[in-house]
Motif scaffolding. Structure first.
Motif, mmCIF file in Angstrom:
data_model
loop_
_atom_site.group_PDB
_atom_site.id
_atom_site.type_symbol
_atom_site.label_atom_id
_atom_site.label_comp_id
_atom_site.label_asym_id
_atom_site.label_seq_id
_atom_site.Cartn_x
_atom_site.Cartn_y
_atom_site.Cartn_z
ATOM 1 N N GLY A 285 37.050 43.444 58.187
ATOM 2 C CA GLY A 285 38.137 44.331 57.781
ATOM 3 C C GLY A 285 38.125 44.547 56.290
ATOM 4 N N GLY A 286 39.240 44.987 55.801
ATOM 5 C CA GLY A 286 39.356 45.271 54.376
ATOM 6 C C GLY A 286 40.819 45.412 54.043
ATOM 7 N N ARG A 287 41.072 46.187 53.008
ATOM 8 C CA ARG A 287 42.453 46.322 52.561
ATOM 9 C C ARG A 287 43.324 47.037 53.588
ATOM 10 N NH1 ARG A 287 42.256 44.765 47.133
ATOM 11 N NH2 ARG A 287 40.090 44.294 46.682
ATOM 12 N N ARG B 81 38.079 36.778 56.350
ATOM 13 C CA ARG B 81 36.652 36.849 56.673
ATOM 14 C C ARG B 81 36.139 35.657 57.491
ATOM 15 N NH1 ARG B 81 37.691 41.076 55.078
ATOM 16 N NH2 ARG B 81 36.328 42.514 53.958
ATOM 17 N N LYS C 10 36.222 55.180 51.432
ATOM 18 C CA LYS C 10 35.094 54.245 51.478
ATOM 19 C C LYS C 10 33.836 54.895 50.896
ATOM 20 C CE LYS C 10 33.352 50.822 54.710
ATOM 21 N NZ LYS C 10 33.875 49.582 54.185
ATOM 22 N N CYS D 220 29.676 43.823 51.386
ATOM 23 C CA CYS D 220 29.981 42.997 50.212
ATOM 24 C C CYS D 220 29.219 41.682 50.291
ATOM 25 C CB CYS D 220 31.480 42.739 50.127
ATOM 26 S SG CYS D 220 32.363 44.188 49.526
ATOM 27 N N PHE E 131 29.578 38.945 48.149
ATOM 28 C CA PHE E 131 30.422 37.771 47.860
ATOM 29 C C PHE E 131 31.836 37.983 48.379
ATOM 30 C CE2 PHE E 131 27.314 37.930 44.308
ATOM 31 C CZ PHE E 131 26.699 36.703 44.495
ATOM 32 N N LYS E 132 32.500 36.882 48.688
ATOM 33 C CA LYS E 132 33.930 36.940 49.020
ATOM 34 C C LYS E 132 34.710 37.240 47.750
ATOM 35 C CE LYS E 132 33.881 33.593 52.746
ATOM 36 N NZ LYS E 132 34.177 32.257 53.210
ATOM 37 N N ASN E 133 35.839 37.866 47.907
ATOM 38 C CA ASN E 133 36.718 38.000 46.752
ATOM 39 C C ASN E 133 37.287 36.620 46.423
ATOM 40 O OD1 ASN E 133 36.354 40.725 46.309
ATOM 41 N ND2 ASN E 133 38.079 41.329 47.600
ATOM 42 N N SER F 146 38.586 41.491 41.894
ATOM 43 C CA SER F 146 37.694 41.334 43.041
ATOM 44 C C SER F 146 36.313 40.913 42.553
ATOM 45 C CB SER F 146 37.583 42.663 43.789
ATOM 46 O OG SER F 146 36.954 43.626 42.954
ATOM 47 N N GLY G 119 33.542 42.437 43.109
ATOM 48 C CA GLY G 119 32.863 43.627 42.580
ATOM 49 C C GLY G 119 33.289 43.925 41.151
ATOM 50 N N ARG G 120 34.547 43.780 40.900
ATOM 51 C CA ARG G 120 35.043 44.056 39.546
ATOM 52 C C ARG G 120 34.515 43.023 38.551
ATOM 53 N NH1 ARG G 120 41.179 44.755 37.572
ATOM 54 N NH2 ARG G 120 40.700 44.732 35.344
ATOM 55 N N ASP H 267 30.972 43.797 37.813
ATOM 56 C CA ASP H 267 30.981 45.005 36.975
ATOM 57 C C ASP H 267 31.307 44.635 35.522
ATOM 58 O OD1 ASP H 267 31.199 47.576 36.053
ATOM 59 O OD2 ASP H 267 32.832 48.179 37.385
ATOM 60 N N LEU I 280 27.284 51.846 41.967
ATOM 61 C CA LEU I 280 28.584 52.349 42.408
ATOM 62 C C LEU I 280 29.592 51.210 42.581
ATOM 63 C CD1 LEU I 280 30.115 54.895 43.415
ATOM 64 C CD2 LEU I 280 29.223 54.408 45.711
ATOM 65 N N PHE J 175 27.750 45.100 45.992
ATOM 66 C CA PHE J 175 26.762 45.545 46.979
ATOM 67 C C PHE J 175 25.362 45.438 46.380
ATOM 68 C CE2 PHE J 175 28.905 47.800 50.542
ATOM 69 C CZ PHE J 175 30.221 47.652 50.118
ATOM 70 N N GLU K 187 29.659 35.971 50.995
ATOM 71 C CA GLU K 187 30.449 36.475 52.120
ATOM 72 C C GLU K 187 29.525 36.785 53.287
ATOM 73 O OE1 GLU K 187 32.484 39.541 54.604
ATOM 74 O OE2 GLU K 187 30.954 40.076 53.176
HETATM 75 N N1 EPU Z 1 35.968 47.511 41.175
HETATM 76 C C1 EPU Z 1 35.414 47.648 39.925
HETATM 77 N N2 EPU Z 1 34.048 47.717 39.837
HETATM 78 C C2 EPU Z 1 33.233 47.624 40.921
HETATM 79 C C3 EPU Z 1 33.815 47.479 42.197
HETATM 80 C C4 EPU Z 1 35.200 47.431 42.300
HETATM 81 O O1 EPU Z 1 36.114 47.724 38.931
HETATM 82 O O2 EPU Z 1 32.022 47.689 40.755
HETATM 83 C C5 EPU Z 1 37.442 47.490 41.284
HETATM 84 C C6 EPU Z 1 37.958 48.684 42.063
HETATM 85 O O3 EPU Z 1 38.155 49.772 41.233
HETATM 86 C C7 EPU Z 1 39.225 48.146 42.663
HETATM 87 C C8 EPU Z 1 38.932 46.664 42.872
HETATM 88 O O4 EPU Z 1 37.795 46.368 42.069
HETATM 89 O O5 EPU Z 1 40.285 48.246 41.739
HETATM 90 C C9 EPU Z 1 38.623 46.327 44.311
HETATM 91 O O6 EPU Z 1 37.513 47.080 44.755
HETATM 92 P P1 EPU Z 1 37.503 47.744 46.200
HETATM 93 O O7 EPU Z 1 38.724 48.533 46.378
HETATM 94 O O8 EPU Z 1 36.199 48.402 46.400
HETATM 95 O O9 EPU Z 1 37.656 46.530 47.184
HETATM 96 P P2 EPU Z 1 36.870 45.189 47.288
HETATM 97 O O10 EPU Z 1 37.859 44.080 47.111
HETATM 98 O O11 EPU Z 1 35.651 45.165 46.437
HETATM 99 C C10 EPU Z 1 37.268 44.791 49.830
HETATM 100 C C11 EPU Z 1 36.362 44.195 50.878
HETATM 101 C C12 EPU Z 1 35.466 45.280 51.466
HETATM 102 C C13 EPU Z 1 36.311 46.403 52.023
HETATM 103 C C14 EPU Z 1 37.191 46.956 50.896
HETATM 104 C C15 EPU Z 1 38.104 48.087 51.321
HETATM 105 C C16 EPU Z 1 35.763 41.880 50.328
HETATM 106 C C17 EPU Z 1 34.750 41.004 49.661
HETATM 107 N N3 EPU Z 1 35.506 43.189 50.271
HETATM 108 O O12 EPU Z 1 36.409 45.229 48.789
HETATM 109 O O13 EPU Z 1 34.730 44.672 52.524
HETATM 110 O O14 EPU Z 1 35.487 47.423 52.539
HETATM 111 O O15 EPU Z 1 38.016 45.896 50.371
HETATM 112 O O16 EPU Z 1 38.997 47.670 52.281
HETATM 113 O O17 EPU Z 1 36.733 41.394 50.889
HETATM 114 C C18 EPU Z 1 32.690 43.708 53.310
HETATM 115 O O18 EPU Z 1 33.389 42.833 53.820
HETATM 116 O O19 EPU Z 1 31.451 43.720 53.424
HETATM 117 C C19 EPU Z 1 33.346 44.748 52.519
HETATM 118 C C20 EPU Z 1 32.650 45.680 51.893
#
Ligand code: EPU
Length: 335
Positions: A167-169, A202, A237, A250, A252-254, A264, A266-267, A270, A287, A291, A325
């Motif tokens: 899932g996700g947010r 997760r 998405k 993704c 890694f886990k958040n 997160s 990803g952030r 970044d 992006l 990933f 993750e």
């Molecule tokens: N962000 C950055 N830079 C980046 C990536 C993200 O600044 O390179 C910022 C975004 O702008 C945002 C915040 O980080 O403010 C969170 O990013 P995003 O909304 O993409 O969500 P995420 O926490 O990275 C989670 C899940 C995803 C799921 C999305 C949407 C985890 C590890 N990831 O991503 O799940 O698709 O929410 O619901 O829990 C997965 O499990 O494989 C996966 C991709």
């Protein structure tokens, strides 16, 4: 039986020797399985599992391969895949779905050919483990059943989705699980009700038990609204994730938001300058920092090299230890 055989006995289902695993994952890396078994029903699946155990072989389960990092090299033992357990049903009435899940498929129609008269009466779906999450989300939307829109665009199969609480947010799969049918390591099959399960972020909390299917309780909703919600999730998405490229989602886990000030994985990657780093044909997506994308000919070693590099980078700059993750299959062992 006409199925694949070892030198001694046949397997109780379709079988391939030395099967390539990379094309069966979304990241497209990894080596070969000594045996790949493709059971076509939950009963066949259980029989194949028991047969592998009786031969003393390690067993792994492969669903949609969407959240998986498979090492290069030979993976000894058996990989059991859910790829042929694709079916999705409407329950036929009070509680019968449990029996349907166990039954052989004769007489049961795939969901796309069923026109249920009234979803308000019984807003449930019964999915076998190999039903893809996109097919499930589409079917629910088209039937006017809400609760799965947040999973729009999430790849993989129901089995892996339940095991990992995909899932996700926008929501998680366990939000709508009523019960799951599980195969235990000793080969027995039993149902687990939602109230007796402990899913977490997760993690479906099922341990070594394998998901054969699930009963999902959804909520009747307007088809137009569901179409719009699914569309909005897909658009979003596509905007923030490299969805059309080969990745395992993704990496890694958040981290705990208290430790990372809500940032997160990803952030963090970044902010630490990890995006765009390259090993062989693997690249940290420009992006989305969480990933890793296979640009064509990446190996698992390339991807694992980047994983270590990113973990070290974030740990040095922030003190935060990122945790994988994705599931990793090491070449030397089994489940
Ligand atoms: N962000 C950055 N830079 C980046 C990536 C993200 O600044 O390179 C910022 C975004 O702008 C945002 C915040 O980080 O403010 C969170 O990013 P995003 O909304 O993409 O969500 P995420 O926490 O990275 C989670 C899940 C995803 C799921 C999305 C949407 C985890 C590890 N990831 O991503 O799940 O698709 O929410 O619901 O829990 C997965 O499990 O494989 C996966 C991709």
């Amino acid at each position: 039986m006409g199925y694949g055989t070892t030198s001694s006995q046949p397997w109780p289902c379709a079988a391939l020797a030395h099967a390539e695993l990379a094309p069966r994952t979304t990241l497209r890396v990894g080596g070969r399985a000594e045996w790949l078994l493709e059971p076509a029903t939950p009963d066949e699946f259980a029989a194949a599992f028991v047969a592998a155990r009786e031969r003393g072989l390690p067993v792994r389960v492969l669903g949609g391969g969407a959240n998986l990092l498979v090492d290069d090299g030979l993976h000894r033992g058996v990989v059991l895949t859910t790829v042929r357990l694709r079916r999705l049903f409407r329950p036929t009435g009070g509680g019968e779905s449990q029996d349907e899940l166990a039954a052989q498929p004769e007489g049961l129609l795939p969901s796309e050919r069923v026109a249920p008269p009234d979803v308000a009466e019984d807003p449930r779906l019964v999915a076998w483990a190999g039903c893809t999450l996109p097919a499930l989300v589409r079917a629910a939307r088209d039937l006017g059943l809400g609760g799965l829109e947040g999973l729009a665009g999430v790849p993989g199969h129901v089995g892996g989705g339940v095991a990992m609480n995909a899932g996700g947010r926008g929501g998680e799969l366990w939000d709508v699980v009523e019960s799951v049918r599980l195969l235990a390591p000793d080969g027995t099959v039993a149902d687990l009700a939602r109230e007796d399960a402990r899913p977490r972020y997760r993690d479906g909390g099922l341990g070594e038990r394998i998901v054969l299917g699930a009963v999902l309780r959804l909520v009747p909703a307007s088809k137009a609204e569901l179409r719009e919600r699914v569309r909005a999730y897909l658009v979003e998405k596509n905007r923030v994730q490299p969805v059309s490229e080969h990745s395992c989602g993704c990496i890694f886990k958040n981290p705990d938001p208290e430790r990372s000030a809500g940032r997160s994985a990803g952030r963090l990657i970044d902010e630490c300058g990890g995006k765009g780093r390259v090993r062989g044909d693997a690249i940290v997506s420009p992006l989305h920092g969480n990933f890793i994308v296979n640009r064509g000919a990446a190996t698992a070693a390339d991807v694992l090299g980047l994983v270590d590099e990113l973990r070290d980078l974030v740990a040095q700059r922030t003190g935060i230890e990122l945790e994988l993750e994705v599931k990793r299959w090491r070449a030397e062992g089994g489940m």
